[in-house]
Design an enzyme around this catalytic site. Structure first.
Site, PDB file in Angstrom:
ATOM      1  N   ASP A 118       0.821  -1.214   0.000  1.00 57.79           N
ATOM      2  CA  ASP A 118       0.000   0.000   0.000  1.00 57.79           C
ATOM      3  C   ASP A 118       0.852   1.260   0.000  1.00 57.79           C
ATOM      4  O   ASP A 118       2.018   1.242   0.385  1.00 57.79           O
ATOM      5  CB  ASP A 118      -0.916   0.010   1.231  1.00 57.79           C
ATOM      6  CG  ASP A 118      -0.115  -0.070   2.512  1.00 57.79           C
ATOM      7  OD1 ASP A 118       0.852  -0.883   2.557  1.00 57.79           O
ATOM      8  OD2 ASP A 118      -0.412   0.656   3.471  1.00 57.79           O
ATOM      9  N   GLU A 119       0.234   2.319  -0.464  1.00 59.66           N
ATOM     10  CA  GLU A 119       0.762   3.674  -0.310  1.00 59.66           C
ATOM     11  C   GLU A 119       2.214   3.837  -0.769  1.00 59.66           C
ATOM     12  O   GLU A 119       3.021   4.425  -0.053  1.00 59.66           O
ATOM     13  CB  GLU A 119       0.643   4.137   1.150  1.00 59.66           C
ATOM     14  CG  GLU A 119      -0.804   4.253   1.612  1.00 59.66           C
ATOM     15  CD  GLU A 119      -0.916   4.942   2.956  1.00 59.66           C
ATOM     16  OE1 GLU A 119      -1.654   5.919   3.054  1.00 59.66           O
ATOM     17  OE2 GLU A 119      -0.255   4.483   3.917  1.00 59.66           O
TER      18      GLU A 119
END
Lengths: 669, 669
Positions: A306-307
């Site tokens: 993620d991210e």
């Protein structure tokens, strides 16, 4: 006093409460009479059993003993035990997704029988039995009932982030006990992130030595923890978040990073990420995964994903050159390339890849699992594309939402409602997430519980079980029971209030605390970046319950009172008593607020609570009279109370709306 | 509400509170200013230190972290630490009676220094430091002060009976932590008695196998426990109670007994005793003692020796023949013969014999220690005859006395006041005793704490430290602090009330509980012999605090109000609020009392509390008027309230006397 009076009223206005079991079983058929639990109680497993199930039964007896105070003595296997347990066959040595967890529990006035295909169902049935035990006029009893039960989703998890704040194993273990009580079956262990690498690697010891400040789990501890979870019917899913969220790796192994460093756990600046263009990255990861694949027996392995903001990739000319050389359009393509190579490594070590929804990319094989945190749509898209998925969007416990808000989120509702049965079957369940920006070993229980039980019920019980009042009634009972299993989700607040108050009395502080909740969402982070992960978590925002029962009861009480035409004298008396307590509380509390540096910041909240009490009392007085309140008075009070909605000290007063309702109700209909 | 209001009042009526340290140090010189404890706090030991002291310092930092909520990070040794620790030399590897335990703690606005001859004093000084930490307007602070401190008596113990009810090691360990907090230095472990033999013997395994129902400590656990105690400056004194109180031995080794048996742990009938006439008895005991002497490193070894009623000896013709053949006058002579042989065995294994006061007999050598439980006189007699002694008479925590009653008992007062200095020096100290007829792992903390701290202070602090109000003020602060170290002496009551009330609210039940204490002395045993040691300890008598702070505060408040001529309006308002709460409580509580079988028995107590509230309110009304109350009214009320003194359900209402004082005060002076 405030809580007590309101709780008593709530109880009194209820007729037959539902069976206080949570999650609510699939089917419940009430019987006649009740089974008495006394010193003669005995339990015997006559079907399949092994050491793990025997331990489960021992824990059940110990827990029943704690709940009742009866010191049950170990007996020779009784010919006709009070509770007869019958498992048909054994369970998998490594718990599998989708193993049969069903059970059937039949209780009559003379005995009880618990049957299940395998010990997983037995464990669940024993938890249901424990929740049925109550003191009655005839002794401790369980009601006669027939329960047939099975989960709606096979994956019912709780993520615990142990990177931002390290959580010791004893705290995690009591949370496993509580998860078992609500029939959750996956502990998703977020073991590494920018702020800490929390597990011992023997191949790459600098990971924990340089990336943990000494706070990590040894491999021996991990094995013990996994076995502890297995005994309770819980799989342990390890997550090592890569290629982003990986700063803690780079202290020991800076060669993995896409940028030059140097790296510290405190960080600052761009979010670092692994360099996906180097073969050396994959070589290290392969050895690391080979080691961890053995340590964690579960078939699934979470790689985060993620991210990844891509700034380090963009700043590195070699990475950009690689991207162009391979005709990649963007950072997403580069991450997909990383994930593809990673997935092959995982497959080689017999692991199925799980990742956050950013990993969804057509280049990946269909057997991966996508965990949706950004919205329900990515789950739907994944299912439509043939991927399995898990819902976490809507289940973030760190957002400090009320239980009802999580409870309303269903993996198969909203956009998922359009899926066909085959696509539906790809939605495996969901996970509540306890991200740990502002969580300590002391208060984590209260951040997870009891609200996590609402998520547990959503994932276990039939879709039509969604009555919010029933949920809250059973949640309150469950919350009390969970303290028997060692959680401190209720008691820790008292200790934390005492810390703030020194040896002074905390009664007035508790009145204020009962009206407060931490600010919602990510408001606590506003203007405070980067977060100081070493800051003491000893303020009221850390102690206050994420959801105040007392405030909710007050809101319900005022609403019922106004809907009933302001005629219920008993309700009015309760409301009035509460308002008087609030109005007078600031004067009582003020010396303490001045005495303790930890309490200073609460001064405006305490003043506002008193003002709210005062405004509410004036409104009640108008409601008692035949004439309406003056419009100018209402306008003034609405303005005065409106400003009490502004958060202070990262806390929000949860009783402004009902006061404004009282004010409005004193005017024209 | 009741407690809260009273506590607030108590705090308000006090001027400068004394230093909240317990036990009170020998000398305290207040300084100027205060030292702030914040994230920069550091500690370093620059003098002697070893692994044990290092662990002690780590525990101190962990405890300071718990108290403040500040996650102190391990730092490289600071050049100028906030707290500098300086021990001159090491301590004995086996802690000795009379080792120097003194320390000196100097705190200024800029730092603190703790010095001691050896780590024992350092450990004590660290506990004093922790007790000084309070939140203030400037942060967590400790006041500037110079403390020079040393114990009055070298032997300051707590006996825990683990035979009648088995107490698991985790519970005992947290009690060791609490003992260390109040500078007690001997855990007297009452390991065997009629109802259970609680330690593993490898030479005689049938002792634990047949005498413990599976509840015993393994030798590995014992070694770990002894090391845990040693780390905290606490000696572990094992007691095996012989020749009486030894039924549990006879299940596995009936040949030791003076009567034919068969023996069960439940017992009944005559109290069995070992046969002191058989050489086989001593052969077994010698082997057993050889084994235990190695397991328990302490120089002292307790052989019990109490309450040998001699009935089995009298019923056994062979024993009687032996007695006559050896020209013994009575059973006392026979027991002395037994003790002499035992003492020689102990001496051979380098152990000094300790026994209850019945062992005092001129035939025994002077180096034994006599523990007085029957009265102070035996201690005096022993000292006069040249024996060392310990006082336990007056320190029996199971009698449910108030702390002040134990606090008033001094080993060197009363008949001991006539002893000369040499005789005085033979009085080594004393021990509080937690006999476990009605004690479970759940409620034992609340039976020991906080009252045990009053005994600890009596044995540590100078003889002239005896102000009861100061003691109670500091005890209240200590009691709150002790929950930080893991004790459940306060929180367990809430859980036990919840068990009785199921998932119903416990506010009204708490109001009643706050006015109650368990019956005193051995009244609980009246007419209930033999005691059923397997009975659940889940009644209100098991949950109620041995000493109700709330009831004591109410008594003090009424006394102060009446002594002040009934003119203090604020005090009257508090008294009136409490009385109204009592008067109205029965109606609120009654449904719950009817609903739970565990609460039925409280009905008359709840009625009586309401009646007391009503009578008190009438008396207050009379006190508010210029005329006296009618004599007939007073006579009626005194009779009505007098019957409320009768114990019910093994509980006693502790607020009758102040109500009667109010009634009497409404009449002529």
């Amino acid at each position: 006093m405030f809580t007590a009076a309101l709780l008593a009223l709530t109880a009194a206005t209820q007729s037959q409460p539902p069976l206080k079991v949570m999650p609510m079983p699939s089917t419940v058929e009430p019987g006649t009479g009740q089974l008495v639990i006394d010193r003669s109680f005995s339990v015997a497993a006559t079907g399949f059993h092994d050491a793990s199930l025997d331990r489960g039964i021992q824990r059940f007896v110990a827990q029943l003993s704690r709940q009742t105070g009866i010191p049950f003595r170990s007996k020779a296997a009784a010919a006709s035990p009070t509770l007869l347990i019958l498992a048909d066959h054994g369970r998998e040595s490594v718990q599998k997704l989708g193993e049969d967890e069903s059970y059937e529990l039949t209780i009559t006035g003379s005995g009880a029988q618990l049957t299940a295909p395998n010990p997983l169902g037995i464990l669940h049935g024993l938890e249901s039995f424990l929740q049925l035990v109550e003191p009655s006029a005839n002794g401790f009893t369980v009601p006669a009932v027939t329960i047939k039960d099975q989960p709606r989703f096979p994956w019912r998890g709780l993520l615990v982030d142990v990177s931002r704040h390290f959580i010791p194993l004893d705290v995690l273990k009591r949370n496993l006990d509580a998860m078992a009580a609500v029939k959750m079956n996956v502990l998703h262990w977020h073991l590494s992130d920018d702020q800490g690498f929390r597990v011992e690697s023997r191949r790459f010891p600098k990971l924990q030595e340089m990336g943990s400040e000494g706070h990590y789990y040894t491999q021996t501890e991990v094995r013990d923890f996994v076995a502890y979870a297995h005994d309770r019917g819980i799989r342990v899913l390890p997550e090592f978040d890569i290629p982003g969220h990986s700063r803690s790796w780079f202290l020991g192994y800076p060669g993995l990073a896409s940028g030059p460093g140097p790296y510290t756990l405190e960080g600052g600046g761009a979010d670092p990420a692994m360099d996906p263009t180097l073969d050396s990255t994959y070589k290290l990861l392969e050895k690391f995964i080979a080691e961890m694949a053995k340590l964690f027996p579960d078939a699934y392995f979470h790689i985060g994903g993620d991210e990844v903001d891509g700034k380090q990739w963009e700043a590195n000319p070699k990475i950009q050159a690689f991207l162009h050389a391979h005709s990649m359009k963007n950072n997403q393509d580069l991450q997909a390339y990383f994930n593809q190579r990673l997935q092959k490594i995982l497959a080689k070590h017999h692991k199925i890849m799980v990742g956050w929804d950013e990993i969804l990319h057509p280049d990946l094989p269909k057997n991966i699992v996508v965990q949706s945190w950004r919205g329900q749509q990515s789950l739907v898209t994944a299912a439509q594309q043939g991927y399995s998925g898990l819902l976490s969007h809507g289940y973030y416990l760190d957002l400090m939402w009320p239980a009802a808000q999580h409870y309303a989120v269903d993996p198969l509702s909203d956009s998922a409602a359009t899926l066909n049965p085959e696509e539906n079957s790809r939605i495996l369940g969901g996970e509540a997430c306890m991200w740990a920006e502002w969580v300590s070993p002391e208060n984590i229980d209260s951040r997870i519980w009891p609200r996590n039980a609402a998520v547990a019920e959503r994932l276990w019980s039939p879709q039509n079980i969604k009555d919010v009042d029933s949920m809250y009634t059973r949640l309150a009972a469950l919350s009390l029971r969970l303290e028997w299993s060692g959680l401190t989700h209720r008691s820790a607040r008292t200790e934390m209030l005492r810390r703030m108050a020194g040896t002074e009395d905390v009664a007035a502080l508790r009145v204020l605390a009962d009206a407060l909740e931490p600010v919602k969402g990510y408001a606590r982070a506003n203007g405070k970046q980067p977060i100081d992960f070493h800051a003491p978590l000893n303020r009221m925002v850390d102690a206050a319950y994420p959801e105040s029962d007392a405030a909710r009861h007050f809101r319900d009480l005022v609403q019922a009172y106004l809907q009933g035409g302001s005629t219920d004298r008993a309700a009015e008396a309760h409301i009035r008593a509460t308002l008087i307590a609030w109005r007078d509380n600031d004067a009582a509390l003020r010396p303490l607020l001045e005495q303790s540096f930890l309490l200073h910041e609460l001064t405006p909240l305490s003043e506002n609570l008193s003002a709210l009490g005062d405004a509410g009392l004036q409104a009640l007085d108008y409601l008692d009279r035949p004439e309406l309140s003056p419009e100018s008075w209402r306008a003034h009070q609405l303005t005065r109370t409106e400003q009490a909605k502004t958060p202070k000290a990262d806390l929000v007063l949860m009783v402004v709306a009902p006061i404004q309702q009282l004010i409005a109700a004193s005017g024209p209909k």
